[in-house]
Design an enzyme around this catalytic site. Structure first.
Site, short mmCIF file in Angstrom:
data_model
loop_
_atom_site.label_atom_id
_atom_site.label_comp_id
_atom_site.label_asym_id
_atom_site.label_seq_id
_atom_site.Cartn_x
_atom_site.Cartn_y
_atom_site.Cartn_z
N TRP A 151 0.81 -1.22 0.00
CA TRP A 151 0.00 0.00 0.00
C TRP A 151 0.84 1.27 0.00
O TRP A 151 0.34 2.34 -0.32
CB TRP A 151 -0.92 0.00 1.23
CG TRP A 151 -0.17 -0.34 2.48
CD1 TRP A 151 -0.03 -1.58 3.01
CD2 TRP A 151 0.61 0.53 3.27
NE1 TRP A 151 0.78 -1.54 4.11
CE2 TRP A 151 1.19 -0.24 4.30
CE3 TRP A 151 0.87 1.90 3.24
CZ2 TRP A 151 2.01 0.30 5.28
CZ3 TRP A 151 1.71 2.43 4.21
CH2 TRP A 151 2.25 1.64 5.21
N ASN A 152 2.11 1.16 0.38
CA ASN A 152 2.88 2.41 0.53
C ASN A 152 3.52 2.79 -0.80
O ASN A 152 4.11 1.95 -1.47
CB ASN A 152 3.93 2.26 1.63
CG ASN A 152 4.97 1.23 1.31
OD1 ASN A 152 4.63 0.11 0.95
ND2 ASN A 152 6.21 1.58 1.40
N LYS A 175 -1.97 -6.05 -9.17
CA LYS A 175 -2.83 -6.18 -7.99
C LYS A 175 -2.43 -5.16 -6.94
O LYS A 175 -1.33 -5.21 -6.39
CB LYS A 175 -2.73 -7.58 -7.38
CG LYS A 175 -3.69 -7.72 -6.19
CD LYS A 175 -3.51 -8.99 -5.42
CE LYS A 175 -3.14 -8.82 -3.97
NZ LYS A 175 -3.74 -7.70 -3.25
N GLY A 228 6.83 -6.14 -1.31
CA GLY A 228 6.10 -6.37 -0.06
C GLY A 228 7.06 -6.88 0.99
O GLY A 228 8.28 -6.67 0.90
N GLY A 229 6.52 -7.57 1.99
CA GLY A 229 7.35 -8.06 3.09
C GLY A 229 7.95 -9.43 2.80
O GLY A 229 7.45 -10.17 1.95
N GLU A 250 11.10 -7.23 -4.32
CA GLU A 250 11.60 -6.03 -3.64
C GLU A 250 11.00 -6.06 -2.24
O GLU A 250 9.79 -5.87 -2.08
CB GLU A 250 11.14 -4.76 -4.37
CG GLU A 250 11.72 -4.58 -5.74
CD GLU A 250 13.20 -4.24 -5.73
OE1 GLU A 250 13.75 -3.90 -4.66
OE2 GLU A 250 13.80 -4.33 -6.80
N LEU A 251 11.85 -6.29 -1.24
CA LEU A 251 11.32 -6.56 0.10
C LEU A 251 11.72 -5.47 1.09
O LEU A 251 12.07 -4.37 0.70
CB LEU A 251 11.77 -7.94 0.55
CG LEU A 251 11.55 -9.04 -0.51
CD1 LEU A 251 12.05 -10.37 -0.05
CD2 LEU A 251 10.08 -9.12 -0.91
N CYS A 284 10.26 1.31 2.66
CA CYS A 284 11.16 0.14 2.66
C CYS A 284 12.60 0.57 2.91
O CYS A 284 13.39 -0.20 3.44
CB CYS A 284 11.05 -0.58 1.33
SG CYS A 284 11.33 0.49 -0.07
N GLU A 383 12.20 -5.35 11.12
CA GLU A 383 11.65 -4.20 10.40
C GLU A 383 10.33 -3.82 11.07
O GLU A 383 9.43 -4.64 11.17
CB GLU A 383 11.40 -4.56 8.93
CG GLU A 383 10.90 -3.36 8.15
CD GLU A 383 10.42 -3.70 6.73
OE1 GLU A 383 9.82 -4.75 6.54
OE2 GLU A 383 10.67 -2.88 5.84
P1 NAD Z 1 2.65 -7.48 2.27
O1 NAD Z 1 3.80 -8.32 1.95
O2 NAD Z 1 1.77 -7.85 3.42
O3 NAD Z 1 1.66 -7.32 1.01
C1 NAD Z 1 2.12 -6.98 -0.25
C2 NAD Z 1 1.15 -7.48 -1.30
O4 NAD Z 1 1.18 -8.91 -1.33
C3 NAD Z 1 -0.31 -7.09 -1.09
O5 NAD Z 1 -0.87 -6.70 -2.33
C4 NAD Z 1 -0.94 -8.39 -0.60
O6 NAD Z 1 -2.32 -8.49 -0.87
C5 NAD Z 1 -0.15 -9.42 -1.38
N1 NAD Z 1 -0.20 -10.76 -0.81
C6 NAD Z 1 -0.33 -11.13 0.48
N2 NAD Z 1 -0.33 -12.47 0.60
C7 NAD Z 1 -0.20 -12.97 -0.65
C8 NAD Z 1 -0.14 -14.30 -1.18
N3 NAD Z 1 -0.21 -15.38 -0.41
N4 NAD Z 1 0.01 -14.44 -2.52
C9 NAD Z 1 0.09 -13.36 -3.33
N5 NAD Z 1 0.02 -12.09 -2.87
C10 NAD Z 1 -0.12 -11.89 -1.55
O7 NAD Z 1 3.26 -6.03 2.46
P2 NAD Z 1 2.62 -4.77 3.17
O8 NAD Z 1 2.48 -5.00 4.63
O9 NAD Z 1 1.42 -4.33 2.40
O10 NAD Z 1 3.83 -3.71 2.89
C11 NAD Z 1 4.92 -3.59 3.72
C12 NAD Z 1 6.13 -4.37 3.27
O11 NAD Z 1 6.50 -4.02 1.94
C13 NAD Z 1 7.33 -4.03 4.12
O12 NAD Z 1 8.06 -5.18 4.46
C14 NAD Z 1 8.14 -3.12 3.24
O13 NAD Z 1 9.49 -3.01 3.57
C15 NAD Z 1 7.91 -3.71 1.90
N6 NAD Z 1 8.23 -2.72 0.85
C16 NAD Z 1 9.34 -2.91 0.05
C17 NAD Z 1 9.69 -1.99 -0.92
C18 NAD Z 1 10.88 -2.19 -1.82
O14 NAD Z 1 10.90 -1.64 -2.91
N7 NAD Z 1 11.88 -2.94 -1.45
C19 NAD Z 1 8.90 -0.87 -1.11
C20 NAD Z 1 7.78 -0.69 -0.29
C21 NAD Z 1 7.46 -1.65 0.68
#
Ligand code: NAD
Length: 491
Positions: A151-152, A175, A228-229, A250-251, A284, A383
């Site tokens: 979301w960020n 998505k 994501g995470g 990208e985590l 991130c 984190e």
């Molecule tokens: P998240 O990992 O919970 O969710 C990210 C996305 O993955 C969402 O769209 C979610 O619906 C989807 N998702 C969840 N479970 C899934 C599954 N089983 N299969 C497929 N898709 C699934 O992340 P968050 O809490 O929304 O965001 C925060 C995380 O993102 C932090 O760890 C942050 O550091 C990371 N982040 C990384 C970067 C980067 O570029 N490295 C940038 C921004 C955020």
């Protein structure tokens, strides 16, 4: 974009959802909009539309130059609509308007950059070691891309995926996160206005366990681009065991900011504040681990405490606000638990560590600094994705480097020193995809971005990103008129 009922964008149409969920305004804690929850059938429709558009029809027939023009047009539309998109991101995620406006206007440049690159990604003529052959290598679009973002900064995180993917000729199902999807669903209107053929770009939102799982494991998906995470990333990798899609990740991070005694301390203090308190620490690249030379530690922490306590916390739509709420209540609860655990285990609270006074509504949390003796505390290791800085003193450059690298993550890092040689040594030694020297939190479409270790796999941004959305096809042409010689010997 004025409506508060959003729809998925599939095969060039905004479709009525079978089910919906409420989106919460983090500054009030109240629902403000209705979001479509994409079902497995919706995901299938979107992927099938993307696959059709990839194989036949106007998108498949388009020259790279024409694709580039569409991307440039999309970039112009994003920049022209930055104000409206920024308000939606502010409303749906709590990110302050002061930053969303500027960041989204800049997102336009990412589309323009990849639009310009679309017809400059060339193949190759191989000087083959066989006299009767000519070999060329054609870069072809890798296929249907599943782009999954958090979301960020989601418009930005989508642009680094859509830009190179579409420049390469791929089609995309994007998505948006179930948290704060409004700006991406509104962005779909700009995709339509720019004139992308039906199916080339599909934008949906929904939950991870069904929609996300189906999308990333779908048999017609050839490429997954995820941000994501790390724990979700592991599930994504497991999902791709089904389709063997080429995947980039990208985590998160636990990025160190190293401040030496010879640094410009005013500037370094501002950069540390930018690194951990901008975007309420929900970045991130948040510089969440301060490593400070012992001789200046007390002075530097006193400066940071003054700056942290002066931060204007409040309504994200007020241009004077410097720190808005966290995006979700579960995010705040997790931060509160880790801060409490860290203080109970011996961390010294320099400032913060509580909800700010007078902010009962919304998911606000005060800028927090915790001094630690070593890296064992939870607030140093995990984190938090919030406005929490840990601070540890070091005595030598070697110790600073060892502490900086004592983490499974490796996304970003900062080094503050006036000694050029030391800056180079640190930049060489730090295990991270980005090293900022005497600055922090700077990005550009021209520069590769990505992590080491648990911070991810692959790079986004820069020239090479297009390559990651293509696969090469080697074409062998025999130039001899003579009959093929001995058929039982490989040539
Ligand atoms: P998240 O990992 O919970 O969710 C990210 C996305 O993955 C969402 O769209 C979610 O619906 C989807 N998702 C969840 N479970 C899934 C599954 N089983 N299969 C497929 N898709 C699934 O992340 P968050 O809490 O929304 O965001 C925060 C995380 O993102 C932090 O760890 C942050 O550091 C990371 N982040 C990384 C970067 C980067 O570029 N490295 C940038 C921004 C955020």
């Amino acid at each position: 974009m004025s409506s508060t009922a959003f729809r998925n964008y599939i095969d060039g149409q905004f479709s009525e959802p079978a089910s919906t969920f409420d989106s919460i305004d983090p500054s009030t804690g109240l629902p403000w909009a209705t979001m479509p929850a994409a079902s497995i059938a919706d995901v299938d429709r979107a992927v099938e539309a993307a696959h059709r558009a990839l194989r036949s029809g106007p998108w498949a027939a388009m020259t790279a130059t024409a694709r580039g023009k569409l991307l440039v047009k999309l970039g112009d539309l994003v920049a022209a609509n930055a104000g409206r998109l920024a308000e939606l991101e502010m409303r749906d995620t709590g990110k302050i308007i002061r930053e969303t406006r500027a960041q989204i206007a800049y997102v336009g440049d990412y589309y323009r950059y990849y639009g310009g690159l679309a017809d400059k990604h060339e193949g190759a003529f191989i000087p083959i070691d066989k006299p009767d052959m000519e070999v060329t290598v054609r870069p072809e679009p890798i296929g249907v891309v599943a782009a999954v973002v958090p979301w960020n900064s989601q418009l930005f995180l989508s642009a680094v995926k859509l830009g190179p993917a579409l420049a390469a000729g791929c089609t995309v199902v994007l998505k948006a996160s179930e948290d704060g999807p409004a700006p991406l669903l509104a962005f779909a209107e700009l995709v339509s206005e720019a004139g992308f053929p039906a199916g080339a770009v599909n934008i949906i939102t929904g939950f991870g366990h069904d929609c996300g799982h189906r999308l990333t494991s779908h048999p017609l998906v050839a490429r997954v681009a995820f941000t994501g995470g790390p724990s979700t990333a592991r599930r994504i990798v497991a999902n791709t065991a089904e389709n063997l899609a080429y995947t980039t990740l990208e985590l998160g991070g636990k990025s160190p900011v190293v401040v030496f005694a010879d640094a410009d301390l005013d500037s370094a203090a501002n950069a540390v504040v930018a690194g951990i308190f901008a975007a309420t620490g929900q970045s991130c690249v948040a510089g969440s681990r301060l490593l400070v030379e012992r001789s200046i530690k007390d002075d530097f922490l006193a400066r940071l405490k003054r700056k942290a306590e002066a931060i204007v916390i409040g309504d994200p739509q007020d241009p004077a606000t410097e720190m808005g709420p966290l995006a979700t209540s579960r995010q705040r609860e997790r931060i509160e638990a880790i801060v409490a655990e860290s203080v109970a285990a011996g961390g010294r609270l320099v400032t913060g560590g509580a909800r700010p006074v007078g902010k009962a509504d919304g998911y606000y949390y005060a800028p927090t600094i915790i001094e630690a003796q070593d890296q064992a505390l939870a607030c140093v290791r995990e984190e938090l994705f919030g406005p929490v800085l840990s601070a540890i003193a070091f005595d030598s450059e070697a110790e600073a480097l060892a502490l900086a690298n004592d983490t499974p993550f490796g996304l970003a890092s900062g080094v503050f020193t006036s000694n050029l040689a030391k800056a180079h040594r640190m930049a060489r030694g730090v295990h991270a995809g980005v090293v900022w020297v005497n600055t922090y939190r700077a990005v550009s479409p021209l520069v590769p971005f990505g992590g080491y270790g648990l911070s991810g796999l692959g790079r986004e941004g820069g020239l090479d990103a297009i390559r990651d959305y293509t696969r090469s096809k080697s074409v062998w042409i025999r130039t001899s008129d003579d009959p093929i010689p001995d058929p039982f010997v490989m040539r």
